[in-house]
Design an enzyme around this catalytic site. Structure first.
Site, PDB file in Angstrom:
ATOM      1  N   HIS A   1      31.750 -33.358 -14.332  1.00  0.00           N
ATOM      2  CA  HIS A   1      30.415 -32.676 -13.815  1.00  0.00           C
ATOM      3  C   HIS A   1      29.338 -33.921 -13.514  1.00  0.00           C
ATOM      4  O   HIS A   1      28.383 -33.462 -12.657  1.00  0.00           O
ATOM      5  CB  HIS A   1      29.984 -31.998 -14.766  1.00  0.00           C
TER       6      HIS A   1
ATOM      7  N   ASP B   1      36.789 -31.022 -17.773  1.00  0.00           N
ATOM      8  CA  ASP B   1      35.743 -31.853 -17.497  1.00  0.00           C
ATOM      9  C   ASP B   1      35.760 -33.305 -17.530  1.00  0.00           C
ATOM     10  O   ASP B   1      35.240 -33.766 -18.453  1.00  0.00           O
ATOM     11  CB  ASP B   1      34.309 -31.421 -18.141  1.00  0.00           C
TER      12      ASP B   1
ATOM     13  N   SER C   1      26.269 -37.579 -20.718  1.00  0.00           N
ATOM     14  CA  SER C   1      27.578 -36.985 -20.167  1.00  0.00           C
ATOM     15  C   SER C   1      28.629 -37.998 -19.604  1.00  0.00           C
ATOM     16  O   SER C   1      27.859 -39.065 -18.968  1.00  0.00           O
ATOM     17  CB  SER C   1      27.266 -36.080 -19.131  1.00  0.00           C
TER      18      SER C   1
END
Ligand code: NAG
Length: 263
Positions: free
Chosen positions: A76, A121, A214
């Site tokens: 992502h 992801d 992230s």
């Protein structure tokens, strides 16, 4: 309780920032990186840590050096972007003061990224030249053995300590514990988005990832055991969820060797 992640695009339209935040609103959100309840990491504490940066807007995601030519991050962070949209900064505890900077030449997202929702992801990036290793720049080996409940996991990232706060200049670290799948599922109220390719961490309310790094590394016993994926904002008392390099071991090896088929 159906929850959907929200993607908030900060600064850069294409580069989504930070952990994917889950909450009860049916909106997608994505914000910048932060570690809640952490401390500033010593210089060289996480030599595998990279900062993924937009050439104009700066740090937007974390990642891990796993090979002289390759870094791992979350899909992502990079999905929909071109290699020239980002650079990889290594060898520093301060994202604004690169030890070295590399260009990205290939972005490989997982072909089943987000199918099903929130799954797969993980992404791997190839660099334009080999990373020069030194005392503050080193690869981290991939986990090869399953973890045990309660194993200590170190999360690092350039994160603020408050929801919606800014990114600090200095790398933060926080010590968390591994939570096995079944327990994580229960603690996340049987969230259907928890997949077998995920691994979970938790300590207590007030500690954990928050929109946080992230793509950034979780390391246990010297091995890379997770890449920050998603969580509920922020450090509210339920586990954070990460991509498991153990689960994606073959996918990673195949990408590096150039034999990549998806799946
Ligand atoms: C790779 O990119 C960096 C950062 O732009 C640059 O300094 C370096 O010279 C490049 N290396 C090669 C081999 O092109």
């Amino acid at each position: 309780m159906k929850v959907i992640a929200i993607l908030l695009l900060v600064a850069v339209a294409q580069n989504a920032n930070g952990i994917r935040i889950k909450n009860k609103e049916a909106v997608r959100f994505r914000i910048e990186n932060r570690v809640i309840g952490g401390q500033t990491a010593e210089v060289g504490f996480a030599p595998y840590q990279i900062s993924l940066q937009d050439p104009f807007y700066g740090h937007f995601c974390g990642g891990a050096i796993i090979h002289k030519d390759w870094v791992l991050t979350a899909s992502h962070c990079v999905v929909g972007s071109e290699p020239e949209d980002m650079v990889v900064v290594t060898g520093t505890n301060e994202w604004k003061k690169p030890g070295a900077t590399y260009q990205v030449t290939e972005i490989h997202t997982h072909c089943n990224y987000d199918v099903p929702s929130m799954a797969n992801d993980i992404a791997i990036l190839r660099l334009n030249s080999s990373i020069e290793f030194d005392s503050v720049t080193q690869p981290v080996p991939l986990q090869t053995k399953p973890m045990q409940e309660g194993d200590e996991v170190i999360l690092t990232g350039w994160g603020s300590t408050v929801l919606w706060g800014g990114s600090p200049d200095k790398l933060q670290k926080v010590y968390l514990k591994y939570v096995p799948y079944d327990k994580c599922l229960e603690q996340l109220f049987y969230d259907p988005d928890l997949d077998y390719g995920h691994m979970c961490t938790f300590t207590r309310e007030g500690e954990g990832a928050c929109h946080g790094d992230s793509g950034g590394p979780l390391v246990s016993g010297g091995y890379l055991v997770g890449l920050v994926n998603w969580g509920y904002p922020c450090a509210v008392g339920v586990p954070d969820v990460h991509a498991s390099p153990l689960f994606y071991y073959d996918w990673i090896r195949n990408k590096i060797s150039g034999n990549s088929q998806c799946g």
